[in-house]
Design a protein around this motif. Structure first.
Motif, mmCIF file in Angstrom:
data_model
loop_
_atom_site.group_PDB
_atom_site.id
_atom_site.type_symbol
_atom_site.label_atom_id
_atom_site.label_comp_id
_atom_site.label_asym_id
_atom_site.label_seq_id
_atom_site.Cartn_x
_atom_site.Cartn_y
_atom_site.Cartn_z
ATOM 1 N N PHE A 142 41.630 14.466 14.468
ATOM 2 C CA PHE A 142 42.109 13.261 13.815
ATOM 3 C C PHE A 142 43.595 13.056 14.131
ATOM 4 N N ASN A 143 44.135 11.908 13.718
ATOM 5 C CA ASN A 143 45.527 11.565 14.007
ATOM 6 C C ASN A 143 45.832 11.705 15.501
ATOM 7 N N THR A 144 44.856 11.346 16.311
ATOM 8 C CA THR A 144 44.994 11.472 17.759
ATOM 9 C C THR A 144 44.711 10.115 18.396
ATOM 10 N N GLU A 145 45.652 9.631 19.183
ATOM 11 C CA GLU A 145 45.560 8.286 19.739
ATOM 12 C C GLU A 145 45.153 8.330 21.203
ATOM 13 N N TYR A 146 44.173 7.514 21.535
ATOM 14 C CA TYR A 146 43.789 7.342 22.931
ATOM 15 C C TYR A 146 44.823 6.472 23.620
ATOM 16 N N LEU A 147 45.274 6.883 24.813
ATOM 17 C CA LEU A 147 46.244 6.113 25.580
ATOM 18 C C LEU A 147 45.610 5.433 26.794
ATOM 19 N N ARG A 148 44.946 6.206 27.625
ATOM 20 C CA ARG A 148 44.305 5.657 28.807
ATOM 21 C C ARG A 148 43.435 6.742 29.425
ATOM 22 N N GLN A 154 34.189 13.608 39.874
ATOM 23 C CA GLN A 154 33.669 14.731 39.089
ATOM 24 C C GLN A 154 33.795 14.540 37.572
ATOM 25 N N GLY A 155 34.754 13.746 37.131
ATOM 26 C CA GLY A 155 34.959 13.657 35.695
ATOM 27 C C GLY A 155 35.968 12.597 35.309
ATOM 28 N N VAL A 156 36.467 12.722 34.077
ATOM 29 C CA VAL A 156 37.405 11.758 33.503
ATOM 30 C C VAL A 156 38.584 12.535 32.916
ATOM 31 N N THR A 157 39.782 12.105 33.248
ATOM 32 C CA THR A 157 40.986 12.648 32.625
ATOM 33 C C THR A 157 41.441 11.654 31.567
ATOM 34 N N VAL A 158 41.549 12.117 30.336
ATOM 35 C CA VAL A 158 41.872 11.242 29.211
ATOM 36 C C VAL A 158 43.265 11.597 28.700
ATOM 37 N N PHE A 159 44.114 10.592 28.569
ATOM 38 C CA PHE A 159 45.487 10.776 28.118
ATOM 39 C C PHE A 159 45.561 10.464 26.618
ATOM 40 N N LEU A 160 46.116 11.405 25.856
ATOM 41 C CA LEU A 160 46.094 11.333 24.396
ATOM 42 C C LEU A 160 47.488 11.585 23.826
ATOM 43 N N ARG A 161 47.678 11.162 22.558
ATOM 44 C CA ARG A 161 48.931 11.421 21.847
ATOM 45 C C ARG A 161 48.629 11.881 20.428
ATOM 46 N N GLU A 162 49.270 12.961 20.015
ATOM 47 C CA GLU A 162 49.206 13.381 18.615
ATOM 48 C C GLU A 162 50.125 12.472 17.809
ATOM 49 N N ARG A 163 49.578 11.754 16.871
ATOM 50 C CA ARG A 163 50.378 10.771 16.133
ATOM 51 C C ARG A 163 51.381 11.442 15.198
ATOM 52 N N LEU A 164 51.089 12.639 14.726
ATOM 53 C CA LEU A 164 51.987 13.299 13.787
ATOM 54 C C LEU A 164 53.205 13.881 14.474
#
Length: 610
Positions: A142-148, A154-164
């Motif tokens: 939780f408190n985790t934001e999807y960026l792009r 082979q796969g997907v690299t997902v960029f995330l941000r911890e909101r806290l």
């Protein structure tokens, strides 16, 4: 397959609502690593979706949650009548038996499924899905934001941000599921085609606590529509009192004109509106939360791009009319999860995943159009209670409706037709259960022409074993003498070959394949006795024929008659499974099947074979 150590998870899911949580639950149940991220601190905090139809309850039953859902839900009989009154405390105008509870429809619903309907709000449903998913191995952040995200072969690299903390990081997954709601960032990024209109009308919802037992307990109803001359209520033309926790917590709803901007949400105005709907100035009201939402009429015509799959409100955006939203979200996830599991585990080729969009996009379009049409279908009912040109059209309409003269007779006659039309919202079992999938994961029977509908396909379920349809429910009897549904003998993560005592060649062939994801059900054996002859009535094939049922309960392929021998059956079954799964079946020594021949008790956690 790629080295699993190069991936942080098999499937990363953006969004923890009914779509995301169900996907995580199903994937974890099937032994696939699933990680869910949500930008929020917790799960749903308002009682949005609530009507839970039979097909969704079948999904929950398959995932072992039947009893848990029933424990927290308002039961089927409480959903009962839908009332149309001058206020909750005022005089009733008409009632409609809804959600299959009426004497003329209850039998249809009981015959169709081992599951009835319930009413469970999202703040109660989502924690059940979350807890069970984590118990089975899914992880949540939780408190985790999807960026792009970035895709490769082979796969997907997902960029995330911890909101806290503001920390940014990446996760690597084989596949990404976008369950990020009606304002989906990922749908926009993928440029998926979306047709329709967003925000075409507006509605105010106010959650409040008030003990209205004296006005509801004797006529249990989840929905109460208020036809009152004292207020204007937007597109539908009526106000709404919806029971959240019978009969002490409620939602009051009314429409507003979006062309005039956002409505007055001051406490005094909100209290005045609620007072009009209740009609009893002595009731104590505790307002919990007031918000607005907009009526959408938009749907994506394609749900995926490469390794990214979108589901739920991200791809079908519509009002809650007809109670289809959460149900369609859950069913999207159920359709997608087994396909991802089979590809991740190497049982299927990538082409199987194309069938998700092919099968679910037509359903999404259907329910968006149906939900919006249900709002428009209040017009004939409103006309019964309105006199155009009168100083107060609603007051004059209500007076006319009660008049013993010819005008009153005509209005009361017209209201019957208007209520019959509303059955397409409130007793639309066919809309909820008649899905027919057309894709490469369904092998059409060349001997069949177009399906002919015996009754209105919106109102009535037409059970069939035609490929693409869900296997019909029929009560069989197990070894212990207890009833067991055909739905309990199929599903649970596996394909099922269903045949009869005369179809021993099919059973021998299927068992000989030794596939870990294929079970065999022979109707007529001690574990599946057709003592009621119920299966004979609905199977639509000879006893010696065969059905191949997918993990989601839909028929993938069928052969109507006997075959010459097990070798012939094996060749046909191998070809069918290979076509559906986009992968030739392994040759050589059969694998240990690991099949479970007995169904899980209803509502219990089942054994999954994937």
């Amino acid at each position: 397959m790629s080295d699993p150590s190069t991936f942080d998870t098999d499937v990363l899911i953006v969004g923890s609502g009914p779509t995301g949580a169900t996907a995580a639950l199903a994937l974890a149940t099937y032994g696939v690593r699933a990680h869910v991220i949500s930008r929020w601190n917790w799960l749903a905090d308002s009682p949005r979706a609530h009507i839970t139809n039979q097909r969704t309850n079948e999904v929950f039953r398959d995932l072992g949650l039947g009893e848990e859902i029933e424990r927290y839900a308002s039961p089927w009989d409480v959903m009962g009548d839908t009332t149309f009154t001058t206020s909750l405390a005022g005089q009733e105008l008409v009632r409609l038996r809804t959600w299959g509870t009426g004497d003329d429809r209850k039998g249809d619903y009981i015959k169709a499924s081992p599951c009835g309907m319930v009413d469970i709000v999202q703040p109660l449903l989502e924690p059940i899905l979350f807890r069970t998913a984590t118990e089975r191995g899914a992880s949540f952040a939780f408190n985790t934001e999807y960026l792009r995200h970035e895709q490769d072969a082979q796969g997907v690299t997902v960029f995330l941000r911890e909101r806290l903390t503001g920390r940014e990081y990446t996760m690597r997954a084989r596949y990404l599921i976008a369950a990020d709601g009606a304002r989906s960032v990922i749908v926009d990024e993928l440029k998926l085609p979306v047709e329709g209109q967003m925000a075409r009308a507006g509605t105010v919802y106010t959650i409040f606590n008030a003990d209205l037992t004296r006005y509801s307990q004797h006529r249990p109803s989840i929905l109460n529509w208020i036809v009152t001359p004292d207020a204007s209520f937007g597109e539908i033309g009526m106000g709404l009192l919806r029971a959240v926790r019978p009969w002490t917590q409620w939602i009051a709803g009314w429409g507003f004109d979006i062309n005039k901007g956002e409505p007055d949400l001051s406490e005094a105005t909100v209290r005045q509106k609620i007072g009009v709907l209740i009609g009893d100035p002595n009731v104590e009201i505790d307002i919990v939360k007031t918000s607005i939402w907009y009526v959408n009429q938009a749907y994506a015509t394609r749900y995926s791009e490469g390794r990214v799959f979108c589901g739920g409100d991200a791809v079908h955006r519509h009002p809650p009319s007809s109670g289809l939203g959460m149900n369609t979200c859950v069913q999207d996830a159920f359709n997608l999860a087994w396909k991802l599991a089979y590809v991740v585990k190497g049982f299927a080729g990538d082409k199987l995943l194309d069938s998700y969009s092919e099968e679910r996009a037509p359903v999404g379009k259907q329910i968006v159009l149906r939900a919006n049409q249900s709002r428009l279908d209040y017009a004939p009912l409103n006309a019964c209670f309105r006199v155009p040109g009168a100083e107060n059209p609603v007051a004059a309409g209500i007076a006319r409706f009660r008049d013993p003269g010819p005008d009153g007779v005509a209005a009361r006659r017209a209201v019957q037709d208007a209520l019959d039309l509303k059955n397409t919202e409130f007793n639309a079992q066919g809309v909820e259960m008649n899905q027919r999938y057309v894709s490469d994961a369904v092998l059409a029977d060349p001997a069949l022409g177009p399906e002919e509908w015996a009754r209105d396909p919106q109102l009535y379920l037409q059970a069939t074993t035609r490929p693409g349809a869900k296997i019909p429910h029929a009560w069989l009897v197990g070894r212990d003498g207890r009833r067991v549904s055909t739905l309990d003998l199929t599903g649970r993560g596996a394909f099922t070959l269903v045949t009869g005592l005369a179809g021993q060649a099919w059973a021998e062939a299927a068992r000989g394949l030794g596939l870990p994801y294929l079970r065999v059900v022979v109707v007529g054996t001690p574990d599946a006795q057709d003592l009621y002859c119920a299966w004979q009535k609905v199977r639509e094939i000879e006893e010696a024929g065969a059905l191949l049922v997918r993990p989601d309960g839909h028929v993938a392929w069928r052969h109507e008659a006997a075959v010459a021998d097990a070798a012939t059956a094996r060749a046909m079954l191998t070809e069918a499974l290979g076509a559906v799964l986009d992968r030739p079946l392994p040759s050589g020594t059969p694998q240990s099947a690991g099949l479970h021949d007995h169904p899980a008790p209803a509502g219990k956690t089942p054994a999954f074979v994937v």
